[in-house]
Scaffold this active site. Structure first.
Site, short mmCIF file in Angstrom:
data_model
loop_
_atom_site.label_atom_id
_atom_site.label_comp_id
_atom_site.label_asym_id
_atom_site.label_seq_id
_atom_site.Cartn_x
_atom_site.Cartn_y
_atom_site.Cartn_z
N ASP A 326 0.85 -1.19 0.00
CA ASP A 326 0.00 0.00 0.00
C ASP A 326 0.89 1.24 0.00
OD1 ASP A 326 -2.21 1.66 0.14
OD2 ASP A 326 -3.09 0.67 1.87
N GLU A 521 -9.58 7.48 4.92
CA GLU A 521 -8.55 6.79 5.70
C GLU A 521 -8.52 7.27 7.15
OE1 GLU A 521 -4.92 6.02 3.56
OE2 GLU A 521 -5.92 6.19 1.65
#
Length: 633
Positions: A326, A521
């Site tokens: 990621d 997020e």
């Protein structure tokens, strides 16, 4: 005698060190010669009559070490020093990270940008195309004008695998239209704690539901082109491997967050029974890309956990595709990037997302190989896996160059509107206030999310953190949907805060559309996910000037409302419905039925968090609404 002995010892040590340096030097020179040894070019890998694995082996066998390491690099487009670096370093993939877009954010602008990158790749010796990745997590929402579908949590409320597959097919078409061939979806996380800022990106906390819908999404996204079909293949990405959503509060390694990128207990029983099944199902559906989470597994970061990445994923689940890290995941919280790269690759990471410095990564991996810290076999395995995905997409067979299909906007809007209607969850309906009559004499509408397509759409829409307002996100607001639904004789008033000039005359019904501002997020981590004071005041104003009040919550997660809900006549969870707000009015006014159910438990208090897969709260008290709750007419 003593001094002579010391001198002898030092001389011996120096000779040993010198010998070791010479041997190491010869080893490095040998490896360097092998790296630059370019084998003769074979074109067997372009022969479509041969088995795919034969073609892959032919291609990898004639790649130099430099070309192989380049394929292991995934670079954010804004970090490219020069587009020609794609050819110079033989880069394997490029992405639009954190909402990065072309200068002209149009379909033509996207296609021109991506085609220019592919042209650079074609100028290299082996002409290996790049993967171009996008976070099209609810449609290609970074591109204004495309239909924005409900986020995954809303699709989880529908429980409809066929619907999810159709949405994935439309998303694939929209990505192929602009030249993108890799989507960072579906999300198979299992959220246990609504304080987490990424709850809305997941389908459910139920592994079985996540498995069923995630597999449907993979099938839709990766459907191969058929004759006269609008569907084109796009690589799916299963994320985030593994145990993401079960992190503990206040364990985040990121100082800005509380739970995102935090610690998941290294519980093998939970791994086998809960976390792995959705991935296993989606892998069986054909997924060839898996993204590693930014969380810790016990006291170690997953990105360096070989027993999980290689043992569980590649060996136990039989995953044949490639593992990608990621955003900055390999280097998060480390000082030595050389060691970090080496450990991650040896753990099983095949492609490294490099939002910043790809040249340093390539240099580090090259030297790690020279020193024998990363084996040739490990690099060959990584590149073989990456090529397997590229061949599966037909990238060496001219499929990428097919003429793009022009999307049918009306058809897409209809599909999204259906998804919105099916995702709505009716949680309270005192005295059957719903459905509303289209000929209701007087309706008042208020609330921060009533006339705000940006809030409806949430994050990953035009911008990474989303857009609060109607400026950049075309679509139909919930307010507009209500206006279009009622009869011409109905008096319909709108006020942001529920304050009206005719407040002394009570309306038959007040509709409060309230909820969260967009977030993405860890920036959405909240210790107490609640309605704002402004939203609560709006509801109170409507209660004072309307006979009955329907509350519609637009949010990426259940909110803590136990202190207020008893005074509301009706409650609807609308999640983040996207651009087609008219889907809400379809159900409010009875054109369609309420079909949605809660994809995860709705807690009563923060003390109940986290909630386990069986619906058991942290303090043992009952939740406000259990998973799969949902009323109907």
């Amino acid at each position: 005698m003593k001094s002579l002995l010391s001198f002898g010892v030092w001389r011996t040590l120096l000779l040993l060190i010198g010998g070791a340096v010479v041997i190491m030097g010869l080893f490095v020179v040998r490896n360097s010669m092998l790296e630059n040894n370019v084998p003769p070019l074979s074109t067997k890998y372009l022969d479509t009559s041969l088995p795919v694995e034969t073609r892959i082996q032919d291609l990898v066998a004639q790649m130099t070490l430099k070309e192989k390491i380049g394929q292991m690099a995934l670079v954010e487009k804004n970090s490219l020093t020069n587009p020609s670096d794609i050819a110079t370093y033989g880069l394997g993939a490029v992405l639009s990270g954190a909402g990065a877009k072309p200068e002209q954010n149009t379909a033509d602008g996207w296609r021109t940008m991506i085609e220019s990158f592919q042209t650079q790749a074609q100028s290299n010796r082996l002409k290996i195309p790049i993967l171009y990745g996008v976070d099209a997590v609810h449609g290609h929402a970074l591109l204004p004008g495309t239909v924005v579908f409900p986020h995954q949590i809303a699709l989880g409320a529908t429980g409809d695998a066929t619907l999810v597959k159709q949405i994935a097919q439309v998303t694939a078409r929209d990505l192929q239209m602009v030249g993108a061939n890799w989507n960072y979806a579906p999300n198979l996380d299992l959220p246990r704690d609504i304080r987490w800022g990424r709850v809305y990106e997941a389908y459910s906390d139920d592994p079985l539901l996540a498995a069923r819908l995630g597999s449907a999404y993979v099938e839709g996204l990766q459907t191969y082109p058929q004759a006269n079909s609008e569907t084109m293949p796009v690589l799916a990405t299963l994320k985030h491997f593994v145990g993401v959503g079960a992190m503990q509060w206040k364990t985040s390694t990121n100082k800005n967050f509380s739970i995102d990128q935090g610690k998941t207990n290294d519980d093998i029983e939970h791994l086998e029974k809960q976390y792995l099944p959705p991935f296993k199902s989606a892998i069986n559906a054909g997924a060839l890309s898996v993204m590693v989470g930014l969380n810790e597994w016990g006291n170690n970061r997953l990105i360096r956990n070989k027993s999980i990445l290689t043992g569980e994923l590649k060996t136990e689940l039989g995953f044949m595709g490639f593992v990608v890290s990621d955003w900055y995941g390999v280097y998060e919280g480390v000082l030595n990037k050389f060691i970090a790269s080496t450990r991650a690759i040896n753990a099983g990471v095949d492609m490294v997302m490099l939002p910043f410095d790809y040249k340093t990564f390539i240099k580090h991996v090259t030297w790690a190989h020279r020193f024998g810290l990363i084996s040739t076999a490990r690099i060959d395995d990584a590149v073989t896996r990456i090529m397997r995905a590229k061949f599966a997409l037909g990238m060496f067979d001219g499929i990428d160059s097919r003429e793009a299909v022009v999307p049918s906007l009306a058809s897409d809007q209809a599909l999204a509107r259906t998804a919105v209607a099916q995702s709505l969850v009716l949680l309270k309906n005192t005295n059957d206030v719903l459905p509303l009559s289209k000929t209701t004499r007087h309706i008042r509408v208020a609330g921060s999310a009533a006339d705000n397509v940006g809030r409806q759409s949430g994050a990953w829409t035009v911008e990474w953190q989303g857009v609060d307002g109607n400026v950049l996100t075309p679509g139909t607001s919930i307010l507009q949907g209500i206006k279009d639904a009622v009869s011409p004789q109905t008096i319909l008033e709108y006020s942001l805060m529920g304050e009206y000039k005719t407040a002394g005359q009570k309306a038959d019904v007040g509709i409060a559309v309230v909820g969260e501002v967009p977030y993405a997020e860890g920036w959405g981590d909240r210790e107490y996910p609640i309605l704002s004071n402004e939203d609560l005041k709006t509801i109170q104003n409507l209660q004072a000037n309307s006979n009955q009040v329907v509350v519609i919550i637009v949010s990426g997660r259940p909110l803590l409302i136990s202190n207020e809900v008893d005074s509301w006549d009706a409650l609807v969870a609308a999640w983040l419905p996207g651009s087609e707000g008219a889907g809400v009015s379809d159900v409010l006014f009875g054109d369609k039925l309420f079909m949605g159910t809660l994809p995860l438990p709705w807690p009563k208090t923060a003390e109940q968090l986290p909630i386990d897969v069986n619906g058991i709260t942290a303090d043992g008290t009952p939740v406000l609404f259990p998973r799969y709750a949902g009323l109907s007419y």
